[in-house]
Motif scaffolding. Structure first.
Motif, PDB file in Angstrom:
ATOM      1  N   ASN A   1      -6.830   7.902   2.894  1.00 28.51           N
ATOM      2  CA  ASN A   1      -6.504   7.688   1.485  1.00 28.51           C
ATOM      3  C   ASN A   1      -7.644   8.124   0.570  1.00 28.51           C
ATOM      4  O   ASN A   1      -7.412   8.733  -0.487  1.00 28.51           O
ATOM      5  CB  ASN A   1      -6.179   6.205   1.247  1.00 28.51           C
ATOM      6  CG  ASN A   1      -4.695   5.925   1.337  1.00 28.51           C
ATOM      7  OD1 ASN A   1      -3.868   6.705   0.896  1.00 28.51           O
ATOM      8  ND2 ASN A   1      -4.347   4.789   1.917  1.00 28.51           N
TER       9      ASN A   1
ATOM     10  N   SER B   1       0.965   4.142  -3.011  1.00 27.48           N
ATOM     11  CA  SER B   1       0.604   5.513  -2.656  1.00 27.48           C
ATOM     12  C   SER B   1       1.772   6.479  -2.854  1.00 27.48           C
ATOM     13  O   SER B   1       1.609   7.570  -3.406  1.00 27.48           O
ATOM     14  CB  SER B   1       0.123   5.556  -1.204  1.00 27.48           C
ATOM     15  OG  SER B   1      -0.159   6.876  -0.807  1.00 27.48           O
TER      16      SER B   1
ATOM     17  N   ASN C   1      10.405   1.314   0.043  1.00 25.25           N
ATOM     18  CA  ASN C   1       9.222   1.853  -0.622  1.00 25.25           C
ATOM     19  C   ASN C   1       9.451   3.293  -1.058  1.00 25.25           C
ATOM     20  O   ASN C   1       9.100   3.687  -2.170  1.00 25.25           O
ATOM     21  CB  ASN C   1       8.019   1.807   0.320  1.00 25.25           C
ATOM     22  CG  ASN C   1       7.308   0.469   0.288  1.00 25.25           C
ATOM     23  OD1 ASN C   1       7.561  -0.348  -0.582  1.00 25.25           O
ATOM     24  ND2 ASN C   1       6.420   0.248   1.241  1.00 25.25           N
TER      25      ASN C   1
ATOM     26  N   SER D   1      -3.637   6.186  -7.252  1.00 23.46           N
ATOM     27  CA  SER D   1      -2.721   5.499  -6.326  1.00 23.46           C
ATOM     28  C   SER D   1      -3.281   5.493  -4.901  1.00 23.46           C
ATOM     29  O   SER D   1      -3.126   4.505  -4.174  1.00 23.46           O
ATOM     30  CB  SER D   1      -1.345   6.170  -6.344  1.00 23.46           C
ATOM     31  OG  SER D   1      -1.339   7.401  -5.640  1.00 23.46           O
TER      32      SER D   1
ATOM     33  N   SER E   1      -4.166   2.146  -2.736  1.00 21.19           N
ATOM     34  CA  SER E   1      -3.574   1.985  -1.410  1.00 21.19           C
ATOM     35  C   SER E   1      -4.652   1.698  -0.366  1.00 21.19           C
ATOM     36  O   SER E   1      -4.470   0.845   0.516  1.00 21.19           O
ATOM     37  CB  SER E   1      -2.799   3.248  -1.027  1.00 21.19           C
ATOM     38  OG  SER E   1      -2.302   3.164   0.284  1.00 21.19           O
TER      39      SER E   1
ATOM     40  N   ALA F   1       0.831  -1.205   0.000  1.00 19.33           N
ATOM     41  CA  ALA F   1       0.000   0.000   0.000  1.00 19.33           C
ATOM     42  C   ALA F   1       0.865   1.254   0.000  1.00 19.33           C
ATOM     43  O   ALA F   1       0.591   2.222  -0.723  1.00 19.33           O
ATOM     44  CB  ALA F   1      -0.927  -0.002   1.214  1.00 19.33           C
TER      45      ALA F   1
END
Length: 427
Positions: A83, A23, A146, A177, A181, A19
């Motif tokens: 999100n 994102s 990440n 995105s 996520s 996730a």
């Protein structure tokens, strides 16, 4: 690499890392493309500074208070909701096509900054709950991966998207995105969710009073615990530099290196190449290194390479050395993030982690805003290169402070005890 496999066998850790990667890639697409787009549209470093200012003011106003709410709410649900709000908040950018519409950009970035204040401490609080302490450095290093992978992919795509589709394409990619996520976070098993204790104060007045108490509690803990106090100083110094960097790096590439939007995306993304190497090293052997010393020397190395990056155009007018130096700076950058996050997590308890991260985020936001304002005005009067050089000097100074002030610390290898409210703030 043997340390990575056991951590990655846990499905809930894989989900939260996936996730974050999705994102953050969208964030870097928007961040890289929008920074170049705004400067190209307006030709003003002040406009760039105002955009960044709008994104960091919420961190100052809401940062520490949001952390208090995070300590009381379900972490997974908070991250999913944030999100979705982040995705919806990007849609007004589709209306921006000329300099006179910059107010829309400022409002959107402010909204995104508000929603992010609830997502970030939730993620930072949830991660230590998903792994044992022996795997915490590895988990943080993978989380740092990440950041580097998303930077590598997103920055290159952001420059290309800005050139191909302008701000419309940037906004749509980032919104997509966030929604992806949210879906991944929603799939985290119920057993991995943090338990929340129901409030014992149903009356509004009592709840407000408790929030005020919890907020002050997080601020006191951040200032009274020795390692956290040093982290506050470190964040204040380096975040001023990050405000400078965020404001002036796009103008540096366009006006000093005379490079295109695509080249800007490549330069920004290049840091991730070194970051991937640094993150893999931290994930593999991080538990064998003293965290405080590793963090301090990583910051010193980061500052030295940044100074070389900003000063080399005084002798060489090409863009390729910037790509090389950005690759090199990624290595200590990944180590720095990994060990700093590990120290912060180990020196806070589950019950106080959200509010402590919120308080630190507010301090960071104040410093970034100060650096952003200074860069917006000083970049016009003193020039871009001299102001950017101060960023490298700040990391040098902050790294030395960590090495000296935490030289007697045990490197944070022992997780803090689950202390009572009184002992947690009185240490």
């Amino acid at each position: 690499m043997r340390a990575i496999a056991p951590a990655m066998r846990q499905r809930h850790l894989r989900l939260i890392l996936s996730a974050g990667l999705v994102s953050l890639t969208g964030d870097w697409i928007l961040r890289a493309g929008l920074a170049y787009y705004v400067y190209a549209l307006t030709g003003s470093t002040l406009a760039s500074a105002l955009m960044l200012l709008a994104s960091f003011v919420p961190q100052i106003v809401l940062g520490s208070l949001a952390g208090v709410f995070v300590d009381q709410w379900d972490l997974r649900r908070t991250m999913v909701t944030a999100n979705v709000l982040l995705a919806l908040g990007l849609l007004p950018l589709l209306a921006v096509h000329r300099p006179g519409q910059m107010l829309i950009v400022y409002v959107v970035t402010a909204w995104e900054g508000c929603a992010q204040q609830f997502f970030t401490p939730s993620q930072q609080s949830l991660l230590p709950r998903l792994v044992d302490d022996e795997h915490l450095v590895t988990a943080n290093a993978l989380n740092s991966q990440n950041s580097d992978l998303s930077r590598l992919i997103g920055s290159a795509l952001g420059g290309a998207a800005a050139a191909a589709g302008g701000i419309d394409l940037l906004a749509l990619l980032d919104a997509a995105s966030f929604l992806a996520s949210a879906a991944l976070i929603a799939a985290i098993p119920t057993a991995a969710r943090a338990e929340r204790t129901p409030s014992a104060h149903p009356e509004l007045k009592a709840r407000v009073g408790q929030l005020r108490t919890d907020w002050a509690d997080g601020m006191r803990l951040s200032l009274h615990e020795h390692v956290l106090r040093v982290m506050v100083v470190f964040l204040l110094v380096t975040s001023v530099g990050e405000g400078i960097m965020s404001t002036l790096f796009a103008p540096f590439v366009r006006s000093v290196l005379h490079a295109s939007a695509e080249t800007y995306g490549l330069i920004v993304g290049a840091q991730a190449i070194g970051g991937i190497g640094g993150g893999l090293l931290a994930a593999s052997i991080g538990n064998r290194l003293p965290a405080t010393r590793a963090m301090g020397w990583a910051a010193i190395a980061f500052g030295l390479i940044d100074l070389a990056l900003f000063l080399y155009p005084l002798q060489v007018g090409a863009a390729w050395p910037a790509i090389v130096l950005m690759i090199l700076v990624g290595f200590p950058g990944a180590l720095l993030v990994t060990f700093m996050m590990t120290l912060l997590q180990r020196h806070t308890t589950d019950s106080h982690r959200g509010r402590v991260f919120g308080a630190l985020g507010a301090a960071e936001g104040i410093a970034i805003v100060a650096g952003t304002c200074a860069a917006g005005f000083l970049g016009q009067s003193l020039g871009i290169v001299p102001v950017l050089a101060a960023q490298g000097g700040g990391y040098l100074l902050a790294g030395l402070l960590v090495v000296v002030l935490l030289r007697h610390d045990s490197a944070g290898h022992t997780a803090p005890e689950h202390r009572t409210h009184e002992s947690a703030v009185g240490h």
